[in-house]
Design a protein around this motif. Structure first.
Motif, PDB file in Angstrom:
ATOM      1  N   TYR A 231       6.024 -14.880  -6.533  1.00  0.00           N
ATOM      2  CA  TYR A 231       5.006 -13.926  -6.087  1.00  0.00           C
ATOM      3  C   TYR A 231       5.406 -12.472  -6.327  1.00  0.00           C
ATOM      4  O   TYR A 231       4.832 -11.573  -5.722  1.00  0.00           O
ATOM      5  CB  TYR A 231       4.681 -14.189  -4.615  1.00  0.00           C
ATOM      6  N   GLN A 232       6.353 -12.264  -7.233  1.00  0.00           N
ATOM      7  CA  GLN A 232       6.828 -10.918  -7.553  1.00  0.00           C
ATOM      8  C   GLN A 232       5.656  -9.966  -7.854  1.00  0.00           C
ATOM      9  O   GLN A 232       5.533  -8.908  -7.232  1.00  0.00           O
ATOM     10  CB  GLN A 232       7.740 -11.019  -8.777  1.00  0.00           C
ATOM     11  N   ALA A 233       4.802 -10.360  -8.771  1.00  0.00           N
ATOM     12  CA  ALA A 233       3.678  -9.492  -9.150  1.00  0.00           C
ATOM     13  C   ALA A 233       2.644  -9.415  -8.023  1.00  0.00           C
ATOM     14  O   ALA A 233       1.995  -8.383  -7.849  1.00  0.00           O
ATOM     15  CB  ALA A 233       3.021 -10.005 -10.428  1.00  0.00           C
ATOM     16  N   ALA A 234       2.519 -10.480  -7.259  1.00  0.00           N
ATOM     17  CA  ALA A 234       1.554 -10.481  -6.150  1.00  0.00           C
ATOM     18  C   ALA A 234       1.972  -9.487  -5.070  1.00  0.00           C
ATOM     19  O   ALA A 234       1.121  -8.817  -4.471  1.00  0.00           O
ATOM     20  CB  ALA A 234       1.434 -11.891  -5.558  1.00  0.00           C
ATOM     21  N   TYR A 235       3.274  -9.391  -4.831  1.00  0.00           N
ATOM     22  CA  TYR A 235       3.761  -8.420  -3.846  1.00  0.00           C
ATOM     23  C   TYR A 235       3.430  -6.995  -4.300  1.00  0.00           C
ATOM     24  O   TYR A 235       3.058  -6.139  -3.492  1.00  0.00           O
ATOM     25  CB  TYR A 235       5.273  -8.567  -3.636  1.00  0.00           C
ATOM     26  N   VAL A 236       3.608  -6.738  -5.585  1.00  0.00           N
ATOM     27  CA  VAL A 236       3.250  -5.410  -6.101  1.00  0.00           C
ATOM     28  C   VAL A 236       1.757  -5.162  -5.907  1.00  0.00           C
ATOM     29  O   VAL A 236       1.337  -4.126  -5.383  1.00  0.00           O
ATOM     30  CB  VAL A 236       3.616  -5.291  -7.600  1.00  0.00           C
ATOM     31  N   GLU A 237       0.965  -6.132  -6.296  1.00  0.00           N
ATOM     32  CA  GLU A 237      -0.489  -5.969  -6.274  1.00  0.00           C
ATOM     33  C   GLU A 237      -1.015  -5.719  -4.859  1.00  0.00           C
ATOM     34  O   GLU A 237      -1.904  -4.890  -4.653  1.00  0.00           O
ATOM     35  CB  GLU A 237      -1.144  -7.227  -6.875  1.00  0.00           C
ATOM     36  N   GLU A 238      -0.467  -6.434  -3.863  1.00  0.00           N
ATOM     37  CA  GLU A 238      -1.004  -6.258  -2.502  1.00  0.00           C
ATOM     38  C   GLU A 238      -0.754  -4.840  -1.978  1.00  0.00           C
ATOM     39  O   GLU A 238      -1.606  -4.277  -1.296  1.00  0.00           O
ATOM     40  CB  GLU A 238      -0.487  -7.320  -1.528  1.00  0.00           C
ATOM     41  N   THR A 239       0.405  -4.279  -2.337  1.00  0.00           N
ATOM     42  CA  THR A 239       0.649  -2.904  -1.861  1.00  0.00           C
ATOM     43  C   THR A 239      -0.234  -1.909  -2.618  1.00  0.00           C
ATOM     44  O   THR A 239      -0.748  -0.965  -2.032  1.00  0.00           O
ATOM     45  CB  THR A 239       2.136  -2.503  -2.007  1.00  0.00           C
ATOM     46  N   HIS A 240      -0.429  -2.152  -3.919  1.00  0.00           N
ATOM     47  CA  HIS A 240      -1.298  -1.260  -4.690  1.00  0.00           C
ATOM     48  C   HIS A 240      -2.718  -1.266  -4.118  1.00  0.00           C
ATOM     49  O   HIS A 240      -3.366  -0.228  -4.033  1.00  0.00           O
ATOM     50  CB  HIS A 240      -1.332  -1.671  -6.163  1.00  0.00           C
TER      51      HIS A 240
ATOM     52  N   PRO B  97       2.631   5.776  -8.537  1.00  0.00           N
ATOM     53  CA  PRO B  97       2.756   7.242  -8.524  1.00  0.00           C
ATOM     54  C   PRO B  97       1.970   7.894  -7.387  1.00  0.00           C
ATOM     55  O   PRO B  97       2.185   9.063  -7.091  1.00  0.00           O
ATOM     56  CB  PRO B  97       2.190   7.650  -9.894  1.00  0.00           C
ATOM     57  N   GLN B  98       1.102   7.146  -6.720  1.00  0.00           N
ATOM     58  CA  GLN B  98       0.317   7.719  -5.629  1.00  0.00           C
ATOM     59  C   GLN B  98       0.949   7.470  -4.266  1.00  0.00           C
ATOM     60  O   GLN B  98       0.300   7.587  -3.237  1.00  0.00           O
ATOM     61  CB  GLN B  98      -1.104   7.151  -5.668  1.00  0.00           C
ATOM     62  N   VAL B  99       2.243   7.139  -4.263  1.00  0.00           N
ATOM     63  CA  VAL B  99       2.927   6.819  -3.010  1.00  0.00           C
ATOM     64  C   VAL B  99       4.180   7.679  -2.853  1.00  0.00           C
ATOM     65  O   VAL B  99       4.894   7.926  -3.822  1.00  0.00           O
ATOM     66  CB  VAL B  99       3.334   5.323  -2.983  1.00  0.00           C
TER      67      VAL B  99
ATOM     68  N   ARG C 143      14.859  -7.927   3.925  1.00  0.00           N
ATOM     69  CA  ARG C 143      14.536  -8.245   2.543  1.00  0.00           C
ATOM     70  C   ARG C 143      13.115  -7.830   2.166  1.00  0.00           C
ATOM     71  O   ARG C 143      12.893  -7.164   1.168  1.00  0.00           O
ATOM     72  CB  ARG C 143      14.715  -9.747   2.305  1.00  0.00           C
ATOM     73  N   ILE C 144      12.140  -8.208   3.001  1.00  0.00           N
ATOM     74  CA  ILE C 144      10.752  -7.946   2.611  1.00  0.00           C
ATOM     75  C   ILE C 144      10.428  -6.458   2.709  1.00  0.00           C
ATOM     76  O   ILE C 144       9.661  -5.925   1.896  1.00  0.00           O
ATOM     77  CB  ILE C 144       9.775  -8.814   3.449  1.00  0.00           C
ATOM     78  N   GLY C 145      11.017  -5.774   3.681  1.00  0.00           N
ATOM     79  CA  GLY C 145      10.802  -4.329   3.782  1.00  0.00           C
ATOM     80  C   GLY C 145      11.292  -3.606   2.540  1.00  0.00           C
ATOM     81  O   GLY C 145      10.624  -2.705   2.014  1.00  0.00           O
ATOM     82  N   LYS C 146      12.459  -4.018   2.051  1.00  0.00           N
ATOM     83  CA  LYS C 146      13.013  -3.381   0.855  1.00  0.00           C
ATOM     84  C   LYS C 146      12.180  -3.705  -0.394  1.00  0.00           C
ATOM     85  O   LYS C 146      12.028  -2.866  -1.282  1.00  0.00           O
ATOM     86  CB  LYS C 146      14.463  -3.816   0.661  1.00  0.00           C
ATOM     87  N   ILE C 147      11.680  -4.931  -0.453  1.00  0.00           N
ATOM     88  CA  ILE C 147      10.825  -5.295  -1.596  1.00  0.00           C
ATOM     89  C   ILE C 147       9.565  -4.442  -1.602  1.00  0.00           C
ATOM     90  O   ILE C 147       9.181  -3.876  -2.637  1.00  0.00           O
ATOM     91  CB  ILE C 147      10.464  -6.792  -1.535  1.00  0.00           C
ATOM     92  N   HIS C 148       8.920  -4.317  -0.448  1.00  0.00           N
ATOM     93  CA  HIS C 148       7.726  -3.475  -0.387  1.00  0.00           C
ATOM     94  C   HIS C 148       8.067  -2.039  -0.800  1.00  0.00           C
ATOM     95  O   HIS C 148       7.298  -1.400  -1.513  1.00  0.00           O
ATOM     96  CB  HIS C 148       7.142  -3.480   1.035  1.00  0.00           C
ATOM     97  N   ALA C 149       9.207  -1.535  -0.329  1.00  0.00           N
ATOM     98  CA  ALA C 149       9.591  -0.168  -0.669  1.00  0.00           C
ATOM     99  C   ALA C 149       9.694   0.006  -2.178  1.00  0.00           C
ATOM    100  O   ALA C 149       9.105   0.922  -2.764  1.00  0.00           O
ATOM    101  CB  ALA C 149      10.922   0.169   0.001  1.00  0.00           C
ATOM    102  N   ASP C 150      10.425  -0.887  -2.839  1.00  0.00           N
ATOM    103  CA  ASP C 150      10.594  -0.739  -4.287  1.00  0.00           C
ATOM    104  C   ASP C 150       9.274  -0.896  -5.036  1.00  0.00           C
ATOM    105  O   ASP C 150       9.031  -0.208  -6.027  1.00  0.00           O
ATOM    106  CB  ASP C 150      11.657  -1.728  -4.798  1.00  0.00           C
ATOM    107  N   ASN C 151       8.430  -1.791  -4.545  1.00  0.00           N
ATOM    108  CA  ASN C 151       7.124  -1.944  -5.187  1.00  0.00           C
ATOM    109  C   ASN C 151       6.271  -0.694  -5.002  1.00  0.00           C
ATOM    110  O   ASN C 151       5.587  -0.244  -5.917  1.00  0.00           O
ATOM    111  CB  ASN C 151       6.395  -3.167  -4.631  1.00  0.00           C
TER     112      ASN C 151
END
Lengths: 346, 346, 346, 346
Positions: free
Chosen positions: C283-292, C26-28, C13-21
């Motif tokens: 933490y939907q937005a937080a997950y995005v932010e940490e990868t960014h 655009p820099q990934v 689950r978490i791997g897929k979430i990171h992938a989609d985020n």
């Protein structure tokens, strides 16, 4: 309509507040007031309230044949002898908290009360607060199921004068004792063990008198619940008094009271007014309610809402917390008294 | 998985937002984008999104055999001809609001859509907002009984540029039209009569263009409910978007969204952060949702959530409000068109 | 624009979430994904995202010449070897928390990272939450002065499956570790001592695996502040995530997020909707932010926002709490490792 | 300390409330009470309060040499003659609202008061409410700049008995008159024009007496601000009393008061208690405050906080609203009286 005739011992701030609140009750007559420093000012205050007897001698009140009940509002060191004397004189008693700094003495006063069969109510006014009363009702009615976690925040707007700190018994005895009572009240369970951490973060003077100004205490309750109380002697934003109980069916949380509901939105931010300033403002109605229930208990021979034993239990927890803070380890409430004899607590 | 192939006409701010939102939908492919000012910048923007065709000519999109649906995001005066052309070309259409400034023209475009049997969705994005959607659900499910009073507050953080004011159709057409749609959406009833009062309190330039910057409109609904909408072009504390519906069984109220829940208490006051800045922040998720539902309507042949007729009704109410404001009297929505021919509205 | 090329190890689950985020950045570019159970389903998932390489062998990713950074989203027991291998292969690393259950191993992995000079970010996603980030900003900017009391509430809506409890390391390691990190984050200070009380109040199965489901932990910070964290594995009203920091100049408090702001008033009561359901929603937005921020750290050679040492410190506190709970006494974080060798922790 | 000696005319609910509130003021003595239906019950009520004179004849009070001020708490139709008589007798006057149903009569009573040079205060108690007072302070101090939009919500928990509706003067005169006064109070400006829409949505009986139970009124103020008031005679969730003022520098909003701050979270929802029930609960402190300020105005020869003219202005607006509702068009407050002579208002 029968009236309860009252004598008030100690005419400081809290004694006068009780007097004015009692006078709003048509079933009350205040017969006399005593104070060590009684003088023209107190006489004028009493005259405006049709209180005919003003004296320096508390014995006059205790043995006055037209007095049914005594309010003990004098300094803590006088509570035990006054309770004992009033009980022996057959008077009902309302006594401010704490009863004393020494549990054995507190217990001896309770014993006198029980022997005499008079009523004794302790001034844990916060039980009568609209918010905390609602928490207790919700918990007791099963609204949140079995309590699992109890959280109490209690912070004063300003530290007390250092003169007070010298004799107060310390933060656990003078301030957190209210919260220990609240913990028992809202959880419906006894506290079995405490662990107290404290620090001097506001004013180094507290350290000089072996006290702290900031403290966090963990609680274990008999019913298995866990709890935590935090105290600070100085919350710059005002009096902070909140309670939360969490259980297997939900939670109940109460917030601070504010002087109004105004929310002001400007280009800078969204602003509201600070909480009600201090205990006189926040607990105004609670002070009225506690005296009304005492009068009601006397007139209708009901149990008082806060018993002498409630006073004893809160003192026992406070003592255990004080010991825990000094010893740096968890302390069982049941072992506190014995530990005390082995420990030198200033 | 079938994909809907999209062409976007108008690559301004809203066109680009729709594009990025659509690209998050795996069932969408954006085939082309047209803009009168297409150039290297737009080409680079399109390339980064794998949009292969960039053109200045909207006709290329409308007649492109690999395009299923057209997003019309160009200026309002182009909406009617583009809708008509796209409909005749058999494309589904998503069109920004308002369809046009002239209801008869708006209606003629709708007629073309109906004749062609394509889907047309109007960009009333606020219907997809989490708060307003919840209000509508509560009302529709009977949670507050029959609606009696509907109150809508809608205030922008800053006035638009005066160039926009010149061509916008005025506050009732460019700003309150959203609230007229919201009134229909949350009440589940048609607006029958309006009374509009307005004033120029922020910037005298609005008066020069026969517009107001502050307005309050009273509404009468077909189901007997009463309503009121207030608009201001400048709320210094930020974007203010609230709705309340009151009925015989209760009320539902939604407040603004904030960037966080932080409450900061200091010696001065209790402070929180201002609301989300403006429509891009507040309606971010709503913009995504409206495009997803449009795609879903196409793929699964469902009704669109905001129809062409919803666009017509909101314009009719806006026109009635504009007339009411000019005439200084209540105006029935049904008489607005006829009144217009008797009145010179600049 | 340079892109960071990513390989993802572990497609749960978490791997897929990171992938989609990551794909929204655009820099990934995601080059490959590995999973022990890779099969047609994962291949189809990858194909839809233009991820060309799908494999069961994590080594293929670690040694892939077109991969710049590895996301380690596999089970906790694989973290240490994978970090070490990826570091030696010169890849930047994002690793889920906790790094491992054994601090010495965790430290050895960090040492490899430091030796290799690659970046390592730990997945303490809550630091990127809009509410907690605001708390940290307010504290760091001096908005509440020196922190005196830190309070963290963290309660899950439902207990994890008992299979998870068997291997999770217990409530302090699998759940409260987030709160230990939060305590360090918002206080800006290290935790020196903890006292943990716990109980099994929700499900007796926890006791069978030497775990508790309800816990309260007192903290002492290096800067003198005191703290408390409470955890419950089951809050029936939903995910409860709140933080409060109190200091000599004020306090900052954050509340839960809710799906909307609707307040429904009826003849019975005033009702609002429950908080956002669980960590994926909250933490939907937080997950995005940490990868960014991880991508940004790589592209612009900045420090990562959550370092390997942050991972180590949180594990050390969790270990001390676990020991405290078992030993029934306060435990210094500095003595935890040594104590562990003297104690048998199942 | 000088005391103000009071006579109370009309010993219904509001008369008794004023009496008890006055008795809490040490600068007040209540000398007499009159009521058309005075009997043993009233005598017993008076005796318990040491009020020596009880009579059916209001003249006894008005001409009593030991009475300084008269509280007029009898039915509305008696207000004008009683004010005139009391003024001529040189008594200060506190009169409940509205003064009368006919503005010319109201004005004639005010003229008598002015000629006599006595003080007259009108019972617009809501001006003394902690919330609304704060709104007025914020506006007056410039906290929100120039007012642009004023919004007032006022809904009763239950409709009045139909007997009351027959003689009340209708919703604009018996209920919204409070809100018209509030509009003037918080805006600091006069109302120049109103447009009123109303409907019968709760009980058809209101229609039979030419009244409505739901109403929305738009206001234009002399300072250019716009306003809106909504009234309902039945809010099932309780007494709903809110005010919002929006200006060029911000806004101030006040919410309802609740009996406590408890928030109960369960598996179903987040619940809090309904607002304080009705005006006696909500405005308890405001009723005390208005009498204290009246006494203070007399003792220290200050202006009363709510003048006779305030009473006249509110009645004029109410009349304009009633006419607007009947005529279906906006009505200027300045034209209301003249219009009235041309219109038959039942």
């Amino acid at each position: 309509m029968k009236k309860v005739r009252i004598g008030i011992i100690g005419a400081g701030r809290i004694g006068k507040i009780h007097a004015d609140n009692l006078l709003r009750n048509p079933q009350v007559e205040i017969v006399a007031v005593s104070d060590l420093y009684a003088g023209p000012e107190l006489e004028s205050w009493a005259a405006a309230r049709n209180i005919s007897l003003v004296t320096k001698d508390s014995n006059e009140l205790i043995h006055h044949s037209d007095i049914d009940a005594i309010f003990i509002c004098s300094s803590t060191d006088t509570h035990v002898p006054l309770i004992s004397q009033a009980a022996r004189a057959g008077k009902h008693i309302f006594c401010e908290k704490p009863i004393s700094m020494e549990i054995t003495q507190t217990q001896s006063a309770i014993d006198e009360v029980n022997k005499a069969g008079v009523k004794l109510q302790i001034g844990f006014n916060r039980r009568f607060d609209h918010n905390f009363k609602r928490v207790q009702e919700v918990v007791q009615s099963g609204g949140i199921g079995d309590p699992h976690i109890i959280k109490i925040t209690s912070r004063d707007p300003n530290p007390p004068p250092i003169e007070y700190v010298k004799v107060s018994g310390g933060i656990f005895m003078d301030m957190m004792i209210h919260d220990f009572d609240m913990a028992r009240f809202v959880s419906g369970s006894e506290v079995e063990e405490v662990y107290a951490v404290g620090n001097v973060l506001i004013n180094p003077d507290f350290a000089q008198h072996c006290d702290v100004d900031t403290a966090v205490v963990t609680l274990r309750f008999a019913n298995g619940a866990l709890g935590v109380i935090d105290n600070s002697r100085q919350a710059v934003y005002g009096y902070d008094q909140r309670v939360e109980v969490f259980g297997n069916k939900g939670s109940v949380v109460v917030a601070n009271d504010h002087p109004n509901t105004a929310v002001i939105s400007t280009a800078d931010s969204i602003v509201s007014d600070k909480p009600l300033h201090f205990f006189l403002e926040r607990y105004q109605a609670a002070y009225v309610e506690e005296t009304h229930m005492f009068i009601d208990a006397i007139l209708n021979d009901k149990a008082v809402p806060v018993s002498g034993d409630d006073g004893v239990q809160a003192e026992r927890i406070a003592l255990a917390a004080k010991l825990s803070s000094r010893l740096g380890r968890p302390v069982k409430v049941s072992e506190a008294l014995e530990l005390l004899t082995q420990t030198s607590l200033s």
